[in-house]
Enzyme design. Structure first.
Site, PDB file in Angstrom:
ATOM      1  N   LYS A   1       5.042   8.192  -1.347  1.00 54.08           N
ATOM      2  CA  LYS A   1       3.929   9.092  -1.668  1.00 54.08           C
ATOM      3  C   LYS A   1       4.250  10.508  -1.169  1.00 54.08           C
ATOM      4  CE  LYS A   1       0.430   5.409  -1.581  1.00 54.08           C
ATOM      5  NZ  LYS A   1      -0.836   4.950  -0.942  1.00 54.08           N
TER       6      LYS A   1
ATOM      7  N   TYR B   1      -4.224   3.907 -10.711  1.00 57.13           N
ATOM      8  CA  TYR B   1      -5.283   3.457  -9.788  1.00 57.13           C
ATOM      9  C   TYR B   1      -6.594   3.150 -10.520  1.00 57.13           C
ATOM     10  CZ  TYR B   1      -2.569   4.479  -5.536  1.00 57.13           C
ATOM     11  OH  TYR B   1      -1.640   4.473  -4.513  1.00 57.13           O
TER      12      TYR B   1
ATOM     13  N   ASN C   1      -0.734   7.007   3.886  1.00 54.35           N
ATOM     14  CA  ASN C   1       0.006   5.809   4.308  1.00 54.35           C
ATOM     15  C   ASN C   1       1.399   5.678   3.680  1.00 54.35           C
ATOM     16  OD1 ASN C   1      -0.847   5.079   1.789  1.00 54.35           O
ATOM     17  ND2 ASN C   1      -2.022   3.294   2.433  1.00 54.35           N
TER      18      ASN C   1
ATOM     19  N   HIS D   1       3.682   3.230  -1.597  1.00 52.52           N
ATOM     20  CA  HIS D   1       2.958   2.303  -2.474  1.00 52.52           C
ATOM     21  C   HIS D   1       3.848   1.114  -2.797  1.00 52.52           C
ATOM     22  CE1 HIS D   1       0.720   0.651  -5.869  1.00 52.52           C
ATOM     23  NE2 HIS D   1       1.894   0.550  -6.477  1.00 52.52           N
TER      24      HIS D   1
ATOM     25  N   GLU E   1       2.566  -1.726 -13.639  1.00 52.24           N
ATOM     26  CA  GLU E   1       2.934  -0.446 -13.031  1.00 52.24           C
ATOM     27  C   GLU E   1       4.341  -0.004 -13.445  1.00 52.24           C
ATOM     28  OE1 GLU E   1       2.279  -1.004  -8.835  1.00 52.24           O
ATOM     29  OE2 GLU E   1       0.103  -1.138  -9.096  1.00 52.24           O
TER      30      GLU E   1
HETATM   31  N1  UDP Z   1      -7.098   4.246   0.266  1.00 53.77           N
HETATM   32  C1  UDP Z   1      -7.832   5.163   1.002  1.00 53.77           C
HETATM   33  N2  UDP Z   1      -8.961   4.726   1.655  1.00 53.77           N
HETATM   34  C2  UDP Z   1      -9.355   3.415   1.622  1.00 53.77           C
HETATM   35  C3  UDP Z   1      -8.592   2.499   0.884  1.00 53.77           C
HETATM   36  C4  UDP Z   1      -7.453   2.942   0.217  1.00 53.77           C
HETATM   37  O1  UDP Z   1      -7.499   6.340   1.056  1.00 53.77           O
HETATM   38  O2  UDP Z   1     -10.385   3.087   2.255  1.00 53.77           O
HETATM   39  C5  UDP Z   1      -5.891   4.706  -0.449  1.00 53.77           C
HETATM   40  C6  UDP Z   1      -4.589   4.375   0.283  1.00 53.77           C
HETATM   41  O3  UDP Z   1      -3.683   5.445   0.043  1.00 53.77           O
HETATM   42  C7  UDP Z   1      -4.134   3.123  -0.432  1.00 53.77           C
HETATM   43  C8  UDP Z   1      -4.556   3.439  -1.871  1.00 53.77           C
HETATM   44  O4  UDP Z   1      -5.816   4.074  -1.719  1.00 53.77           O
HETATM   45  O5  UDP Z   1      -2.753   2.912  -0.279  1.00 53.77           O
HETATM   46  C9  UDP Z   1      -4.687   2.247  -2.785  1.00 53.77           C
HETATM   47  O6  UDP Z   1      -5.552   1.303  -2.207  1.00 53.77           O
HETATM   48  P1  UDP Z   1      -5.202  -0.243  -2.256  1.00 53.77           P
HETATM   49  O7  UDP Z   1      -6.404  -0.987  -1.806  1.00 53.77           O
HETATM   50  O8  UDP Z   1      -4.615  -0.600  -3.582  1.00 53.77           O
HETATM   51  O9  UDP Z   1      -4.092  -0.369  -1.089  1.00 53.77           O
HETATM   52  P2  UDP Z   1      -2.509  -0.622  -1.193  1.00 53.77           P
HETATM   53  O10 UDP Z   1      -2.268  -1.552  -2.344  1.00 53.77           O
HETATM   54  O11 UDP Z   1      -1.861   0.717  -1.367  1.00 53.77           O
HETATM   55  O12 UDP Z   1      -2.149  -1.250   0.128  1.00 53.77           O
HETATM   56 MG    MG Z   2      -2.890  -1.446  -4.318  1.00 54.43          MG
END
Ligand code: UDP
Ligand code: MG
Length: 161
Positions: free
Chosen positions: A20, A60, A123, A126, A137
């Site tokens: 990211k 997303y 974080n 991805h 994806e």
């Molecule tokens: N995210 C965030 N706040 C939250 C949950 C998710 O900013 O409370 C962001 C974070 O960057 C995360 C992305 O949204 O990686 C996608 O969320 P997902 O639940 O798909 O998590 P991932 O698959 O990336 O672990």
């Molecule tokens: Mg995810």
């Protein structure tokens, strides 16, 4: 095989991994690639781009009703991403473990998020969360001509090319 994620018992699974914007800006691209190489996975696609909003909203789409969605899209569009396709046995599930929990505070030390990040909104990386998600994806981010199938030099089938 074009985008092939399925594979016999996960033998030739593929997944989408993206560094990211915060990961790129913090010069973590090399270390993140190195973890997947060291683990034994095979890189079959790689590119850098500043993602258009339309692409990010498709990526997303399942989160579009979440309160953090607008800021997530701003974050993901704030700088270039390095998007990759990695291949190998069980790569979808293993790479989720390598990446660690979504919230870095819960991600174990040793995982990418657990080693390199502290807050859920930054974080670093991805990873696709399922076989179906990976397939979707990969098709979204890559044209099949951008994915390169290759054989390892230590396989006897390649000795007399
Ligand atoms: N995210 C965030 N706040 C939250 C949950 C998710 O900013 O409370 C962001 C974070 O960057 C995360 C992305 O949204 O990686 C996608 O969320 P997902 O639940 O798909 O998590 P991932 O698959 O990336 O672990
Ligand atoms: Mg995810």
């Amino acid at each position: 095989r074009s985008y092939g994620t399925e594979g016999a018992g996960g033998l030739s699974e593929r997944t989408l991994i993206a560094v990211k914007p915060d990961g790129v800006q913090r010069r973590l691209v090399g270390q993140i690639i190195q973890r997947f190489e060291k683990r034994g996975f095979k890189l079959v696609g790689l590119k850098m781009l500043k993602a258009p909003e339309e692409l990010l909203s498709q990526h997303y789409h399942d989160l579009s009703k979440k309160p953090f969605y607008p800021s997530l899209l701003r974050y993901m569009g704030s700088g270039p991403l390095v998007v990759m396709v990695w291949e190998g046995y069980n790569v979808v599930s293993t790479s989720r473990k390598m990446v660690g929990d979504t919230n870095p505070a819960e991600a174990p030390p040793g995982s990418i998020r657990g080693d390199f990040s502290i807050h859920i909104s930054r974080n670093v990386v991805h990873a696709s969360d399922s076989l179906d998600g990976a397939q979707r994806e990969i098709q979204l981010w890559f044209n099949c001509k951008e994915l390169t199938d290759w054989d390892c030099h230590d396989q006897s089938s390649t000795f007399h090319l």
